[in-house]
Design an enzyme around this catalytic site. Structure first.
Site, mmCIF file in Angstrom:
data_model
loop_
_atom_site.group_PDB
_atom_site.id
_atom_site.type_symbol
_atom_site.label_atom_id
_atom_site.label_comp_id
_atom_site.label_asym_id
_atom_site.label_seq_id
_atom_site.Cartn_x
_atom_site.Cartn_y
_atom_site.Cartn_z
ATOM 1 N N HIS A 1 -96.818 -17.497 -63.908
ATOM 2 C CA HIS A 1 -97.830 -18.220 -63.126
ATOM 3 C C HIS A 1 -99.168 -17.512 -63.377
ATOM 4 O O HIS A 1 -99.184 -16.295 -63.606
ATOM 5 C CB HIS A 1 -97.445 -18.114 -61.648
ATOM 6 C CG HIS A 1 -98.259 -18.945 -60.714
ATOM 7 N ND1 HIS A 1 -99.486 -18.548 -60.259
ATOM 8 C CD2 HIS A 1 -98.008 -20.140 -60.140
ATOM 9 C CE1 HIS A 1 -99.957 -19.470 -59.428
ATOM 10 N NE2 HIS A 1 -99.088 -20.446 -59.342
ATOM 11 N N CYS B 1 -100.061 -24.299 -62.838
ATOM 12 C CA CYS B 1 -100.680 -22.966 -62.942
ATOM 13 C C CYS B 1 -99.966 -22.108 -63.990
ATOM 14 O O CYS B 1 -99.833 -20.882 -63.821
ATOM 15 C CB CYS B 1 -100.700 -22.235 -61.597
ATOM 16 S SG CYS B 1 -101.733 -23.038 -60.394
ATOM 17 N N ASP C 1 -92.400 -10.693 -59.898
ATOM 18 C CA ASP C 1 -92.936 -11.772 -59.078
ATOM 19 C C ASP C 1 -91.744 -12.622 -58.637
ATOM 20 O O ASP C 1 -91.191 -13.390 -59.428
ATOM 21 C CB ASP C 1 -93.932 -12.578 -59.928
ATOM 22 C CG ASP C 1 -94.313 -13.902 -59.287
ATOM 23 O OD1 ASP C 1 -93.761 -14.237 -58.221
ATOM 24 O OD2 ASP C 1 -95.155 -14.610 -59.875
ATOM 25 N N GLN D 1 -90.455 -17.449 -56.702
ATOM 26 C CA GLN D 1 -89.500 -18.566 -56.820
ATOM 27 C C GLN D 1 -88.054 -18.104 -56.690
ATOM 28 O O GLN D 1 -87.141 -18.926 -56.764
ATOM 29 C CB GLN D 1 -89.694 -19.282 -58.171
ATOM 30 C CG GLN D 1 -91.049 -19.935 -58.350
ATOM 31 C CD GLN D 1 -91.286 -21.098 -57.387
ATOM 32 O OE1 GLN D 1 -90.349 -21.664 -56.824
ATOM 33 N NE2 GLN D 1 -92.545 -21.441 -57.192
ATOM 34 N N LYS E 1 -93.122 -20.212 -49.260
ATOM 35 C CA LYS E 1 -92.100 -20.759 -50.164
ATOM 36 C C LYS E 1 -90.691 -20.494 -49.650
ATOM 37 O O LYS E 1 -89.715 -20.936 -50.249
ATOM 38 C CB LYS E 1 -92.262 -20.171 -51.574
ATOM 39 C CG LYS E 1 -93.539 -20.648 -52.292
ATOM 40 C CD LYS E 1 -93.553 -20.214 -53.728
ATOM 41 C CE LYS E 1 -94.934 -20.182 -54.342
ATOM 42 N NZ LYS E 1 -95.464 -21.505 -54.694
#
Ligand code: 7TS
Length: 413
Positions: free
Chosen positions: A129, A371, A206, A209, A232
């Protein structure tokens, strides 16, 4: 068992927990397939925000009075919940931030104050991202460090053999996502971390997700940093987490100055607070931090294993239905290991045009580059249509998507 119930989860009951799902959009029942961008909130989360303001609203860590102590206890109890959820060694390694982007910027800015410099290298991947690319580019510009990129293959998987070649004694940091938001690829982060550690490099994962879909154990992964966003994982916006190993966080200079992050201030010399407060300048997002714990409790009440298994079912069903319906379907991202994200194109139709028609039919998907422009550059496409599923989605909703796409294709071809 009715049509939307599976052996794993009682989806009808779960859907009752999400008030926003029970509405019509453009005269049709809402189908919400934009969960990778942000998830919807269960009533317990919505109520917890209101309860906070009705019962314990007060600033944290500073007051001796009853409300301040209540708010502080709830805020710190939530930090402990995050610790347990990630299996961090101690709560002081869990920093509250505004979200994944903020967490990454914190690390990049702090390491940029002398811990990464000229001649050092930072490795990211082509799957990132923008928020896990741009802060590192900015750091490289400021410090003279170099950015290296792990490329992807045609399935949207990281090319691990190239990664092995990119690593060297110059590598100071590797920053990759656990799961790609655009393609759903699950990256072999444990292996990525072990390989970086062999060269003495730190690794930031990261997890924006990943935390919504699977159990994460930062100690088992041996991650140096791990971050995610509250919005999220069925929690509030504006709150997120940065996990960092104690010895690294202690070596890092503070990112922002202000209240809360100091031990003592004078005009001659200011000393900093210990962890986690050193990195939490100013009044935090108090109710966000508290309610993040509520969201984690909610996910755990459903069960992370059951969530992962059911979402896999949705992914397989959706992929099969789309393939069967559209001979000229092109799925972007067909990794062996992926989560419930389907990014696709149909024929030469622009994803934006299709997204507008789907919205008219009550279906929310994301269109564009998500993104992740470097991924789109790799596949030489302007963007994709992305349907991303959460555990409150159903197979009949996927059927509706397929029917709506058929209408859109008929209109646009
Ligand atoms: N990293 C990944 C892997 C993401 O998916 C996102 C947001 C971010 C970082 C940034 O998170 P934030 O909460 O700080 O904004 N992903 C998306 C998306 O896929 N569509 O909208 C936002």
């Amino acid at each position: 068992m009715n049509s939307s119930e599976t052996a794993l989860l009682d989806i009808d009951k779960i859907r009752e927990d999400f008030p926003i799902l029970h509405q019509e959009v453009n005269g049709r029942p809402l189908v919400y397939f934009d969960n990778a961008a942000s998830t919807q909130k269960p009533k317990v989360v919505i109520d917890a925000i209101s309860d906070y303001y009705q019962s314990i609203n007060s600033n944290v860590h500073r007051g001796v009075h009853h409300l301040s102590q209540k708010a502080t206890d709830a805020f710190e109890a939530s930090r402990e919940k995050v610790r347990v959820h990630l299996n961090a060694a101690e709560a002081a390694e869990v920093l509250f931030t505004k979200g994944t982007t903020d967490s990454i910027n914190l690390v990049a800015n702090s390491l940029g104050q002398g811990m990464i410099g000229e001649g050092d290298e930072i490795i990211v991947s082509q799957l990132e991202h923008h928020s896990n690319i741009v802060p590192w580019q900015m750091l490289c510009e400021r410090s003279g460090a170099k950015l290296k990129v792990i490329p992807i293959n045609e399935k949207g998987e990281l090319r691990m053999e190239v990664y092995a070649d990119l690593l060297s004694s110059k590598t100071k940091l590797v920053a990759v996502n656990h799961i790609s938001n655009a393609l759903g690829t699950i990256n072999p982060v444990k292996e990525i971390i072990a390989m970086a550690h062999e060269k003495g490099a730190m690794v930031l994962i990261d997890g924006a997700q990943a935390v919504p879909h699977l159990a994460v154990d930062v100690q088992d992964l041996d991650a140096d940093f791990y971050c995610f966003s509250g919005h999220k994982i069925f929690g509030p916006t504006g709150i997120g987490v940065l996990y960092g190993k104690r010895h690294i966080l202690e070596a890092m200079p503070p990112y922002q100055g202000g209240g809360e992050m100091i031990a003592e201030v004078s005009f001659e010399k200011t000393t900093y607070a210990g962890l986690p407060h050193k990195f939490e300048a100013g009044t935090p997002h108090i109710e966000g931090g508290i309610v993040l714990g509520t969201a984690i409790d909610y996910m755990n009440s459903i069960g992370l294993d059951a969530i992962a298994a059911y979402e896999k079912e949705l992914l397989e069903y959706g992929t099969a239905q789309l393939k069967a319906a559209f001979p000229d379907l092109r799925i972007i991202g067909e990794a062996e290991d992926k989560t419930s994200v389907i990014s696709f194109l149909i024929g030469a139709i622009h994803p934006y045009d299709m997204g507008v028609i789907l919205d008219k039919l009550g279906i929310a998907v994301r269109t564009g580059h998500h993104c992740t422009q470097p991924i789109m550059q790799h596949f030489d496409i302007p963007g994709t249509l992305r349907a991303s599923f959460a555990f409150y989605n159903t197979k009949p909703e996927i059927d509706k998507l397929v029917e709506a796409l058929k209408k859109a294709v008929a209109m646009l071809s």
